[in-house]
Each structure stands twice: as structure tokens, then as C-alpha cells.
Write a protein that holds these residues in place. Structure first.
Motif, mmCIF file in Angstrom:
data_model
loop_
_atom_site.group_PDB
_atom_site.id
_atom_site.type_symbol
_atom_site.label_atom_id
_atom_site.label_comp_id
_atom_site.label_asym_id
_atom_site.label_seq_id
_atom_site.Cartn_x
_atom_site.Cartn_y
_atom_site.Cartn_z
ATOM 1 N N CYS A 129 39.995 39.626 41.862
ATOM 2 C CA CYS A 129 40.223 39.743 40.412
ATOM 3 C C CYS A 129 40.121 38.385 39.730
ATOM 4 C CB CYS A 129 41.591 40.366 40.142
ATOM 5 S SG CYS A 129 41.951 40.480 38.388
ATOM 6 N N THR A 131 40.989 37.417 36.773
ATOM 7 C CA THR A 131 41.929 37.095 35.690
ATOM 8 C C THR A 131 43.380 37.186 36.134
ATOM 9 O OG1 THR A 131 42.038 39.389 35.003
ATOM 10 C CG2 THR A 131 40.343 38.030 33.971
ATOM 11 N N THR A 134 45.223 41.882 38.414
ATOM 12 C CA THR A 134 45.797 42.512 39.602
ATOM 13 C C THR A 134 46.487 41.414 40.383
ATOM 14 O OG1 THR A 134 44.037 44.148 39.724
ATOM 15 C CG2 THR A 134 45.279 43.751 41.728
ATOM 16 N N MET A 144 49.501 45.768 38.385
ATOM 17 C CA MET A 144 48.420 45.453 37.440
ATOM 18 C C MET A 144 48.984 45.152 36.071
ATOM 19 S SD MET A 144 45.041 47.630 37.766
ATOM 20 C CE MET A 144 44.502 46.583 36.443
ATOM 21 N N CYS A 149 43.513 42.842 31.992
ATOM 22 C CA CYS A 149 42.292 43.283 32.678
ATOM 23 C C CYS A 149 41.093 43.264 31.725
ATOM 24 C CB CYS A 149 42.538 44.692 33.211
ATOM 25 S SG CYS A 149 41.084 45.476 33.876
ATOM 26 N N ILE A 150 39.993 42.660 32.176
ATOM 27 C CA ILE A 150 38.804 42.618 31.336
ATOM 28 C C ILE A 150 37.827 43.750 31.665
ATOM 29 C CG2 ILE A 150 38.894 40.137 30.927
ATOM 30 C CD1 ILE A 150 36.749 39.782 33.077
ATOM 31 N N CYS A 152 36.089 44.291 34.546
ATOM 32 C CA CYS A 152 34.872 43.906 35.270
ATOM 33 C C CYS A 152 34.643 44.799 36.489
ATOM 34 C CB CYS A 152 34.948 42.452 35.704
ATOM 35 S SG CYS A 152 36.280 42.133 36.879
ATOM 36 N N ARG A 153 35.682 45.494 36.934
ATOM 37 C CA ARG A 153 35.617 46.467 38.034
ATOM 38 C C ARG A 153 35.281 45.821 39.369
ATOM 39 N NH1 ARG A 153 32.710 47.900 34.078
ATOM 40 N NH2 ARG A 153 30.725 48.174 35.166
ATOM 41 N N CYS A 155 37.522 44.624 41.286
ATOM 42 C CA CYS A 155 38.559 45.107 42.205
ATOM 43 C C CYS A 155 38.185 46.462 42.796
ATOM 44 C CB CYS A 155 39.887 45.203 41.475
ATOM 45 S SG CYS A 155 39.797 46.138 39.949
ATOM 46 N N VAL A 192 41.200 49.034 34.395
ATOM 47 C CA VAL A 192 41.381 49.712 35.679
ATOM 48 C C VAL A 192 42.851 50.093 35.819
ATOM 49 C CG1 VAL A 192 41.474 49.205 38.151
ATOM 50 C CG2 VAL A 192 39.410 48.690 36.859
HETATM 51 S S1 SF4 Z 1 38.705 45.178 36.420
HETATM 52 FE FE1 SF4 Z 1 39.903 44.679 38.235
HETATM 53 S S2 SF4 Z 1 39.101 42.736 38.885
HETATM 54 FE FE2 SF4 Z 1 38.431 42.994 36.777
HETATM 55 S S3 SF4 Z 1 40.029 42.037 35.547
HETATM 56 FE FE3 SF4 Z 1 40.576 44.186 35.718
HETATM 57 S S4 SF4 Z 1 41.951 44.255 37.463
HETATM 58 FE FE4 SF4 Z 1 40.879 42.303 37.597
#
Ligand code: SF4
Ligand code: SF4
Ligand code: SF4
Lengths: 256, 409
Positions: A129, A131, A134, A144, A149-150, A152-153, A155, A192
């Protein structure tokens, strides 16, 4: 944003459960003001779950627990491959793909298994992750921050257990708004989410909702405490974990 | 020098207008995505990255490939390349910007993008990818622009730039290695969990990237008075040939490891891509193999390699092959089979393709403007200009008489 984040953290009991374990760590991540610990909060060095699949192995029974979990956490209901789920059921072959054999006891092969985030001791989702949205709490729970969370997936690609869901669209469109749990926030789209081991319940001295509703088929407790209930059952019963080869050390154990 | 981008022929403006229209059309899909979220894409809980990220991956290769022109020039003093360097650098700029755009359109909460900077997380490869991509963009802007400006003023390239050039050469390798690490370090994704992935990425970048650049340069030659030196083209084609052979060799290593070891996790993605996937996917994957074989045959045979009528086709076939492999198969094979050993097919939606078209058009626009500036400057200073016989002023031209031949070597 800062404010709502703080409220969320209070609500989730992050500070509450964590303060007892590592005061400094929590102060650093939970904002400037220390939050009062709920006097009834339960603590552990490392939370873990043991699922007794000899008792809990039908789709109906597991779905009932999922319904409880999804209701109290305001998890949206979406059909199809964009679904969001925290707790669900699947077959032996799908749950333990590496531990399958063609001559498995028929009875075991017919069981279905409750799946959820394993709150791994060595979680790749936290590692990837970008940022810290998580993160792993001092008590082992992989939590979380939905506000950071941005989306980006990364994780999701990192989790070898398919334990994470993404809100592809606006989650509130798929929630029964008249029937929300006002004590838990809903999510916004583009983030997420996953099972949080019911941190908000631990913070007020309750056990996870699925454990409570399982009528003894699920055990929850401190893995680091040799006298805890989970250690007792782990001592007595044969258990397996999902995908041991991934090296993530899941904290969810299955009695077979 | 930017003023050079503003003066152009009708055709130049027509092309720019056309790109702007494409960007406009694509942006309607992007607005739709902002309104409704990523649910307009074909991605799912099991295939959580799709066309956007795979295009990003492919384009990082294009960005990195500029180094194949820069490196011989600076490390081996291979001066034949020197008037091509700027185009490699400008191409890298456009590719980096497209990469960054593909990431921006892919994330669910673009307004929170800065969280990557506010909460720097060195354990995440995505953090490092952001650093190396932006760094590479900056290096190429700095080096490309400064060199071109010096050329225009008939000045030698400034000495202080040297370290930046050397750093940028090493940096080019890093951007593609880090991007490979993005995939390579994930447990449970067998198709990606292989130490050779970074090497495969570099090999495929060093054939596909220069191939794309060469094609664009051929178009540039048609439209401007710019002419590549013959030897520069020859060298580049040889680099492409070697890199493609290495690329396919690495792929063969993967196949051997997976199937000789007989480990199911390693075989499943390959079997899915080449055998069990949807007919469309399987056809595409076999097209990749066929096209790779054809392009290698054409590239290693001197007669075909030196046939400049055939060359654009060879390059085109190679680009298609590498794109299917890296821009599509890599991603789909990584997510399928899923962690549950099931299959969740992925195919991009029309809207996803429209957004991607928009990003590619932005890239084309940047390439057009930068190449326009560069070719205008070359024309002004008389570098690499086409002679009547079809040679470049950089070539030792035997077609013209002695006194007409250029003095500068
Ligand atoms: S999508 Fe997952 S990896 Fe991306 S910022 Fe959110 S928790 Fe972190
Ligand atoms: S199961 Fe997946 S999401 Fe949960 S902690 Fe482990 S790696 Fe992370
Ligand atoms: S522990 Fe809590 S959040 Fe996790 S599945 Fe059970 S009820 Fe849901």
C-alpha cells in the motif's frame, strides 16, 4: 477530512485497543489528542480466529453470519463480479487450492468454508500500500483507513487470498438506506474495503459479530496468550491455514 | 523555442485539431468515469487492474527505450546516433506523461493522489515507481531541452549537463526494473512471481520502444526535411533484432521452468492464456507467437532487415507482438486463475478504450509538438537534412558529386 478521520478512528477503537499495547505507536498514527480508552475494551497481543468447520460448514449457516457482518458494517449488496464482501463461503478446492487431493474424505470435500480477511502476521497488502491506508495495528489486526485510500488497488493484487473488495461505484446506491447501522460509517466510491475483525466491537468489549453469531463454531482470542481459548483449541484440534506457501502467516485457522 | 510549435502548415494544424477532437471524445468517457466511478470499466473483484495499468506498463517500456539511442552515443561515442538522441528523449517525455496519466485515470480517488507524497511509504513499490517516473520525466525535459537549445545557438552542449545525461541512462533501466518489481514481488500471482520478469520487461522494451520510435521517425521523414542517417537506422534495427531475440528467449525460459517443473501454479496462467481462455484471447496469444516468429525471421535475415520498404511492416508486426504479450497477456495471465483457482474473464469496455484513446492522443499531441520543434531546429541549423538523392546530410553520400557533399561529418 481530518475531523471525520478522527471520528472514524475513535469509532473503530483503533486508539482504544492499541493504547494499552503500544501507546507511542498509536499516538503517532491517531492524531494529536489522545483518545480515552473505553474501560470495557478487550485487548490482545495478537488477535486470531479459529473456525471449527466440523460445526460450521453449510452455505446457509455461513451466509447467515455474512448477513450479520454485512449489515452491521453497511457492506453494499452487489451482484456479479464487482461484488463487495467481507465474509463469504466457498468450496474446499477454492479455499485451500494447494491442499487438495483427489481422494479427500468425501465429507470434508462437501463442506463449504467461511472465508474472510486472514489478518496475516506478515501481510502483503500492508507491504504494497503506497499510502499506509492499509496498516497493521499493534494487536495484529490489519485495518484500513478508508479516508486515506487512493483506490490504486495494489493491495488487491497483493493479497493472495482475494480478501479485498473495491467500491467500483457508489456503495450507498446498493445499501438499504432505511436500514443502515448508524454506528458504523458507510464508504465512498473508489476505495477498498474488507473484514476488520470487528475492531469497533472489540473496543467496547464485544467479540466479533460473526463469532458471536456462530454459536460456538468460531473462536476468537489472543494467539500470544497460551491460556487463551484459541490456543486451547489449536492445541487440541488439527488445523490448517490458507496458502501456507505465500508466507503471510494467516491468523485465521480452520479445524478440519 | 516553443514558438516553433505555433508556426506550421495546414496539415500540421489539421493533425493537431484531429488529436484534439479525439481527446475531446475520450474525455466524455473520462467525465462519465468521474461521475459514476470505475464501474464503467471491465475490471472486477478478481481482476483488479485492467487496460489502464497494462498500457502504463507498456509505455514505461517506450520511455525507457530512448536509452538505446542515448547510450551508444554517450557510452560508446557512437556519434552516428547523435542527431537522433533528441527524438529518443522527446519520445520518453511523451511516454512518461502518458504513463502518469494512465495511473491518474486508474485510481479510484484521484483527488487524494497527493497522499502518496504526504504519506511516503518506502515499502511500497508504487511509491518508488512514482519517484523514478517523475525523475525520468524531469531528466529528459532538462537534457532534451538544453541540448536542443544549445544546438540552435550553434553552441556545444554544456558541460554541467554531462552528469545528468549519465544519470538518465542508468535511470532509464531503473524505471522499467521498478515497474517490473511492481508485479514481480507479489505472492500468489504465479505468472508474475518470477525473477526474470524485470529482464523480460527490459528486453521487450528495448525492442518495442525503438521500433515505435523508428516508425514515428519514418513518418517524420515523410513530413519534414529531416532525414535519419543510414547507419543510425541500421544500428537501431540491429538493436531491435537482438532485443527481440532476447525477449523471446526469456519467454521460452518461462515456459521451460513452468512445464518441466510441472508446478501447477506456474503452468495454469500459461495454459489459460494459450489454451483455455476465451477464443479471442487464445487467438491473440497465438498471434503474439506467430508475429514474434515472423518479426524475428525478418529481422535476422540481412536481406529483409535492409529492405526499407519491408521494414515498417516488420516493425509493425513486432510492435503488435510485444503489445499483446506485455500490454494484455501479462496482466490477464497474472490475475487468472484467481486466488481461488477460478477464472474471471476480463475484457476492456468501450469506455475504458475511449479513455485510453484520450491518453494516447495526448501522447501523440506531445510527440507532434516536440518533434515539430526538434525538426525545425534541425532544419535551421542544417543537421540531418534530406538530400535530393535520398541520403541524409549525415551520411557519407556517394550519390552526389564531391563539391555538393556536406562538409560536416
Ligand atoms: S487501494 Fe489498497 S493499496 Fe491502494 S491506497 Fe487503498 S488500501 Fe492502499
Ligand atoms: S488476507 Fe489479504 S487482505 Fe487480509 S491481511 Fe492477509 S494479505 Fe491482507
Ligand atoms: S470478524 Fe467482524 S468484520 Fe470480520 S467477518 Fe467477522 S463479523 Fe465481519
Amino acid at each position: 477530512m481530518k475531523n471525520s478521520r478522527r471520528t472514524f478512528i475513535k469509532l473503530a477503537g483503533i486508539a482504544a485497543a492499541g493504547l494499552a499495547v503500544a501507546p507511542r505507536k498509536v499516538l503517532a498514527s491517531g492524531g494529536q489528542e489522545p483518545v480515552k480508552v473505553n474501560a470495557t475494551a478487550v485487548h490482545a497481543k495478537h488477535w486470531a480466529m479459529v473456525v471449527d468447520t466440523t460445526k460450521l460448514h453449510t452455505a446457509e449457516a455461513i451466509d447467515k453470519l455474512a448477513a450479520v457482518c454485512h449489515h452491521i458494517h453497511n457492506v453494499p449488496k452487489i451482484e456479479g463480479k464487482k461484488e463487495v464482501k467481507w465474509l463469504w463461503h466457498d468450496t474446499y478446492a477454492h479455499s485451500f487450492p494447494e491442499q487438495e487431493n483427489p481422494h479427500l474424505a468425501e465429507e470434508v470435500h462437501e463442506r463449504v468454508f467461511p472465508l474472510l480477511c486472514n489478518h496475516c502476521e506478515n501481510p502483503p497488502c500492508v507491504r504494497v500500500c503506497p499510502t499506509k491506508a492499509t496498516f497493521q495495528r499493534p494487536d495484529g489486526i490489519v485495518a484500513m483507513d478508508y479516508h486515506r485510500c487512493i483506490g490504486c488497488r495494489y493491495c488487491m493484487a497483493g493479497c493472495p487470498y482475494g480478501s479485498r473488495s473495491f467500491n467500483w461505484g457508489e456503495p450507498r446506491l446498493n445499501l438499504d438506506l432505511a436500514n443502515l447501522n448508524p454506528e458504523f460509517p458507510t464508504r465512498m466510491r473508489g476505495v477498498v474495503e474488507k473484514c476488520n475483525f470487528c475492531v469497533e466491537r472489540l473496543a467496547v468489549g464485544k467479540m466479533p459479530a460473526c463469532v458471536e453469531a456462530s454459536e460456538g463454531a468460531m473462536h476468537f482470542g489472543d494467539l500470544k496468550d497460551p491460556d487463551s481459548e484459541v490456543r486451547k483449541v489449536l492445541r487440541e484440534k488439527f488445523t490448517i491455514r490458507r496458502k501456507p506457501s505465500a508466507g503471510t502467516e494467516p491468523s485465521v485457522y480452520y479445524i478440519i | 523555442m516553443l514558438e516553433l510549435a505555433l508556426k506550421g502548415s495546414k496539415r500540421y494544424y489539421g493533425w493537431i485539431a484531429f488529436l484534439l477532437v479525439l481527446i475531446g471524445i475520450g474525455s466524455t468517457a473520462l467525465v462519465d468515469q468521474w461521475m459514476h466511478g470505475l464501474k464503467i470499466t471491465g475490471m472486477s473483484r478478481d481482476v483488479s487492474w485492467g487496460f489502464y495499468i497494462s498500457q502504463f506498463t507498456y509505455l514505461v517500456g517506450l520511455a525507457a527505450s530512448g536509452v538505446m539511442i542515448v547510450l551508444p552515443n554517450y557510452f560508446h561515442s557512437y556519434k552516428t546516433n547523435k542527431h537522433m538522441v533528441i527524438f529518443g528523449e522527446f519520445m520518453a517525455i511523451a511516454a512518461c506523461i502518458m504513463c502518469l496519466l494512465f495511473i491518474v485515470v486508474d485510481i479510484g480517488q484521484p483527488t487524494r493522489m497527493m497522499n502518496m507524497i504526504f504519506h511516503p511509504t518506502p515499502n511500497s513499490i508504487l511509491f518508488w515507481d512514482m519517484i523514478v517516473l517523475n525523475g525520468y520525466l524531469f531528466l529528459n525535459l532538462l537534457v532534451g531541452w538544453t541540448c536542443l537549445q544549445a544546438d540552435r545557438q550553434h553552441l556545444p552542449h554544456p558541460q554541467w549537463l554531462k552528469p545528468f545525461i549519465y544519470i538518465s541512462i542508468i535511470w532509464a533501466f531503473s524505471i522499467h526494473t521498478v515497474t517490473a518489481f511492481l508485479y514481480q514481488g507479489l505472492p500468489g500471482r504465479h505468472y508474475w512471481l518470477t525473477a526474470i520478469l524485470a529482464a523480460r520487461f527490459l528486453a521487450s522494451a528495448f525492442c518495442s520502444g525503438p521500433a515505435i520510435l523508428l516508425l514515428v521517425m519514418m513518418v517524420t521523414e515523410k513530413l519534414t526535411s529531416f532525414k535519419m542517417a543510414k547507419n543510425a537506422v541500421k544500428t537501431l534495427v540491429k538493436i531491435i533484432a537482438y532485443a527481440m531475440c532476447v525477449n523471446m528467449f526469456f519467454f521460452a525460459l518461462e515456459i521451460f521452468t513452468s512445464f518441466y517443473s510441472n508446478i501447477p501454479g506456474h503452468m495454469h496462467p500459461i495454459l489459460y492464456l494459450f489454451e483455455h481462455g476465451s477464443t479471442g484471447l487464445v487467438t491473440l496469444m497465438w498471434t503474439f507467437i506467430a508475429f514474434a516468429a515472423i518479426s524475428i525471421t525478418l529481422l535476422v535475415t540481412p536481406r529483409f532487415r535492409n529492405n526499407y520498404k519491408l521494414l515498417p511492416w516488420t516493425l509493425g508486426i513486432l510492435i503488435v507482438a510485444t503489445w499483446i504479450d506485455k500490454g494484455l497477456g501479462l496482466l490477464i495471465g497474472g490475475f487468472n486463475p484467481t486466488p481461488f483457482e477460478t477464472i474471471t474473464p476480463y475484457w476492456p469496455t468501450l469506455k475504458e478504450l475511449m479513455v485510453s484513446m484520450m491518453v494516447y492522443s495526448v501522447g501523440a499531441l506531445i510527440v507532434t509538438v516536440l518533434f515539430k520543434i526538434a525538426t525545425d531546429v534541425k532544419q535551421e541549423v542544417g543537421h540531418s537534412q534530406a538530400l535530393a538523392c535520398g541520403c541524409s546530410t549525415e551520411d557519407v553520400c556517394e550519390c552526389t558529386t564531391e563539391e555538393e557533399a556536406p562538409a560536416e561529418a
